[in-house]
Design a protein around this motif. Sequence first.
Motif, mmCIF file in Angstrom:
data_model
loop_
_atom_site.group_PDB
_atom_site.id
_atom_site.type_symbol
_atom_site.label_atom_id
_atom_site.label_comp_id
_atom_site.label_asym_id
_atom_site.label_seq_id
_atom_site.Cartn_x
_atom_site.Cartn_y
_atom_site.Cartn_z
ATOM 1 N N ASP A 1 2.880 74.573 27.740
ATOM 2 C CA ASP A 1 2.499 76.071 28.182
ATOM 3 C C ASP A 1 3.938 76.433 28.594
ATOM 4 O OD1 ASP A 1 0.172 75.843 28.518
ATOM 5 O OD2 ASP A 1 -0.574 74.815 30.722
ATOM 6 N N LEU B 1 5.409 78.391 25.427
ATOM 7 C CA LEU B 1 4.425 79.580 25.231
ATOM 8 C C LEU B 1 4.841 80.458 26.098
ATOM 9 C CD1 LEU B 1 1.273 77.496 23.496
ATOM 10 C CD2 LEU B 1 3.382 77.993 22.290
ATOM 11 N N VAL C 1 2.158 82.477 17.097
ATOM 12 C CA VAL C 1 1.133 81.247 18.056
ATOM 13 C C VAL C 1 1.032 82.154 19.326
ATOM 14 C CG1 VAL C 1 2.328 79.680 20.247
ATOM 15 C CG2 VAL C 1 2.786 79.774 17.531
ATOM 16 N N THR C 2 0.987 83.352 19.951
ATOM 17 C CA THR C 2 1.387 84.248 20.893
ATOM 18 C C THR C 2 0.477 85.449 20.696
ATOM 19 O OG1 THR C 2 3.609 84.912 20.244
ATOM 20 C CG2 THR C 2 3.864 82.656 21.666
ATOM 21 N N ARG D 1 -5.547 84.682 18.093
ATOM 22 C CA ARG D 1 -5.739 84.366 18.734
ATOM 23 C C ARG D 1 -6.958 83.764 18.137
ATOM 24 N NH1 ARG D 1 -6.970 87.893 23.921
ATOM 25 N NH2 ARG D 1 -4.705 87.392 24.271
ATOM 26 N N ARG E 1 -6.368 78.307 17.505
ATOM 27 C CA ARG E 1 -7.337 77.588 18.683
ATOM 28 C C ARG E 1 -7.699 76.382 19.379
ATOM 29 N NH1 ARG E 1 -11.147 80.882 17.490
ATOM 30 N NH2 ARG E 1 -12.305 78.925 16.441
ATOM 31 N N LYS F 1 -4.770 75.108 20.624
ATOM 32 C CA LYS F 1 -4.717 74.872 22.133
ATOM 33 C C LYS F 1 -5.710 73.966 22.653
ATOM 34 C CE LYS F 1 -1.481 79.232 21.649
ATOM 35 N NZ LYS F 1 -2.146 80.957 22.381
ATOM 36 N N GLU F 2 -6.505 74.106 22.175
ATOM 37 C CA GLU F 2 -7.529 73.472 23.023
ATOM 38 C C GLU F 2 -7.420 72.066 22.817
ATOM 39 O OE1 GLU F 2 -11.256 73.944 21.206
ATOM 40 O OE2 GLU F 2 -11.338 76.472 21.854
ATOM 41 N N TYR G 1 -3.993 70.169 23.216
ATOM 42 C CA TYR G 1 -3.165 69.975 23.567
ATOM 43 C C TYR G 1 -2.968 70.273 25.569
ATOM 44 C CZ TYR G 1 -1.037 68.262 19.244
ATOM 45 O OH TYR G 1 -0.751 67.665 18.078
ATOM 46 N N ARG G 2 -4.158 70.628 25.620
ATOM 47 C CA ARG G 2 -4.476 71.242 26.758
ATOM 48 C C ARG G 2 -4.384 69.789 27.999
ATOM 49 N NH1 ARG G 2 -9.088 74.183 29.519
ATOM 50 N NH2 ARG G 2 -8.651 74.352 31.780
ATOM 51 N N PHE H 1 3.030 69.750 19.124
ATOM 52 C CA PHE H 1 2.181 70.896 18.886
ATOM 53 C C PHE H 1 2.427 71.731 17.762
ATOM 54 C CE2 PHE H 1 1.585 75.747 19.497
ATOM 55 C CZ PHE H 1 0.247 75.484 19.520
#
Length: 848
Positions: free
Chosen positions: A310, A313, A416-417, A422, A428, A431-432, A434-435, A444
């Motif tokens: 986080d 990013l 990525v940002t 998105r 997407r 990101k789910e 690696y959360r 990642f």
Amino acid sequence: MTLNFLRCLMCRQFRTYFLLVIAMAFIFQSLLVFYLLAKVKDTEGPTEFGSSDSSRIHQVLVKEKELGVLGKSTCGSLSKTALSAIKRATTKKCKEELSDVACKLKNNQLVPERLPNYCPRKGSISGSSLGCFHDNNQSRLLSSYGVKLPGLTIQKCVDLCTQSAFMYAGTHNGKECYCGNKKPSLEHLLTRTYCSVACDGQSSQTCGGVDSTEIFDSGVPTRESAKLRDPIINGTAKIAFILTLNGRALRQVTRLLRVIYRPHHVYLIHVDSRQDFLFRSLLQLELKYPNIRLTRKRQSSIWGGASLLDVLLQSMEQLLEVDSQWQFVFNLSESDFPLRSIESLEALLAANPGRNFLKSHGRQTRQFIHKQGLDRVFHQCESRMWRVGDRVLPAGIRIDGGSDWVGLARSVVEFVTSPTHRNDPLLRGLKELYRYTLLPAESFFHVLILNSKFCESYADNNLRMTLWRRSQGCLCQHRHVVDWCGCSPMVFRTTDWTHLTSVMAKSTVFFARKFEAAIDQSIMNRLEEQLTNSSLNYPGLDSYWESAYHRADLTPKTNHALLAVSLSLTKHAISLLLQNSVVECSGLRPSRIVSITSYFRHDHYLGDLIHFEVDENNVKFETLVKPLTKTTHFMNSPRILSTLQVGSDFDPKEQVLRNRLGVLSSTSKPVVIFKWTGHVNSTTAQLSHLIWFDPDDHVRAVHHVNLTDASKMNNQMLEIDTPLKPGVWLIAVVYDGKKIAMTEFLIVPQIADENLQFEEKMNELQKIWGNYLPVDAKSKNNRREKALLMKNDISTYLEKTTAEYYAIQDICYTGHPPQCATIQLHDWQSCSNTDWSSFSQDPKSKLS
């Protein structure tokens, strides 16, 4: 009818039945009580049955109810792993978060089942069959990896080999899957009738035969990374640097910035949310340098935490907002240091536009997934990564990873940002995923780039060098913040210079890690001399100062035991300053600690500088103090122990105590470190004993330790359930029946200790080991007097005791001298005249 009923109540059979029911109810109630007491014992240790049982039973009932609600919640019973995390969490919010994550995992709502791969090998189709080939255990065609897969299907096997970056997948005998990169020769080709065994997971499919394997194309590109072009002489590229910082090493951070700073680059600094001192100290850079920014979106950057990704990013997104011209971004920490000039890095980047510099783990992907914990679910709360359960990684993509220190092209950062991407399914989904992943930044970007349109830009070189010694770096030293064991690189020391320079000569590396000035600053001095092609000779070059406390800090929490000891030491220092004075100086009573700074010279710890105020207005002092050794080696015993010391915060990797002043409180976790001399007679016993005595001379623990390698520092932590009783503790070392050494340490008494419960009772260990205590009357009387003084006057007790445990090295005044010192200025020194004061300004501390 009523009369008959009353007669029945009086009959013998009814009375017997009624009494039996009452007896059974009593027995059931007794069993319940004993069960609950057993639960108390399981959670709190041995206990005695008494008046407090009802309250303990109530606590157990509350815990059982809490775990029952959280464990079952809305999705039924949870796994043991999830329940363990929920039970160990301390806040309701964290418990609820863990329960929610566990439920989502159980209901398959946490991990995407399949993700798209936008980087197929040219001319290949994933899942297309190459045919049936003769194959057996003696001459396996796909020999890189093989496994028996319950419920095997063709797609499962292809997905497995794709995940591990193998170009070909093979199904064998209905249950086995094999992977490899070598295309099978046509000389082994058979007719399809030989591959007629039904797949274990889908009977309508065939998965090879007894001595035959059907081989499929996975569609994965080869493992070759992009070739780097030679640097362009005088080539330029604008670089954005992200510095993710932790700790209190301000001088090391400013030194790193000074070496890498250039006016045309951009620098974004993230300081851990728990490190107020470093953030506050670096804020002034924004006023002096327009290309340096400190982010206000600060997070707790624990080892392995999901927050680390986080932070990267968010920092990248902010960099895109503050500057539109940079072409590459590199992340660094306070323990990084450049090996080559920033200009040479620019020359390489100018020759390789759009390249992404990442370091892969190697070729054993299955082993990497397991060791990295990628097949587990983790959740971060309470500044800890909690393990929640196991998971299956998404199918269809190649898994990779290695180092979290990367160099990325701007195009990847924008992808990525940017909000426009998105909803990209791959981005997407990752990101789910690696959360809830341990060490997410180590994987990642690798996975994203290798499975996206950027795959051809992947350069398997992050331009960094690290020093690994697995035997020391993989000791689970992060278990206090993560439910996992990981490895960390070693700190470079001067003895590693030859290895460092040899790697530089052979490899394209621009940064190395880790460096730590508190352990070895000399190697950084040599590197900077090599970078600048000049000899460094500025003041303070061989010295290093690192903050341990500052009164303006909001975080971390104040260590009240440290402040109590420091204030006692300042009183002792002032009394030493005034002991030969004929002038009355009533205003020199210490009133407040301003800061505490650890001081090193020539890579040796020389003590801590305590900066403090006195009652006289605008007068401050600084005193240098150092802990004294309290170890005694007995002359009539073999000298086989070279080191014996007690402290806390032991770093097993670097073999140092991070709590340098050694201040311990009732809630501390003391650790004794010891080192053997190597002169042990092999014909005698190879086992020694560490005996811990509390201030009441009770044996609290006995540890049996082997006489191991004399080249390593050994350590043993005191782990007891109750708080440590304030006062002087002893540790005796017994070898071959003789007491060979003894040391003592102080548990600092505090007012808050009055609310703590200390263990008072004797135990069986006392009968066996109690005779190793000092038996002379003087020692016993001294301990008795100290215990009485501590009970009556903690402040006086501390003043007297700290004088025995610490040495006052020197004292000076800062700024204006005290009024009473005007007559005796030749006896009192100003801190500006010392070479150790933390406030002496290093002329090289500025960035440019």
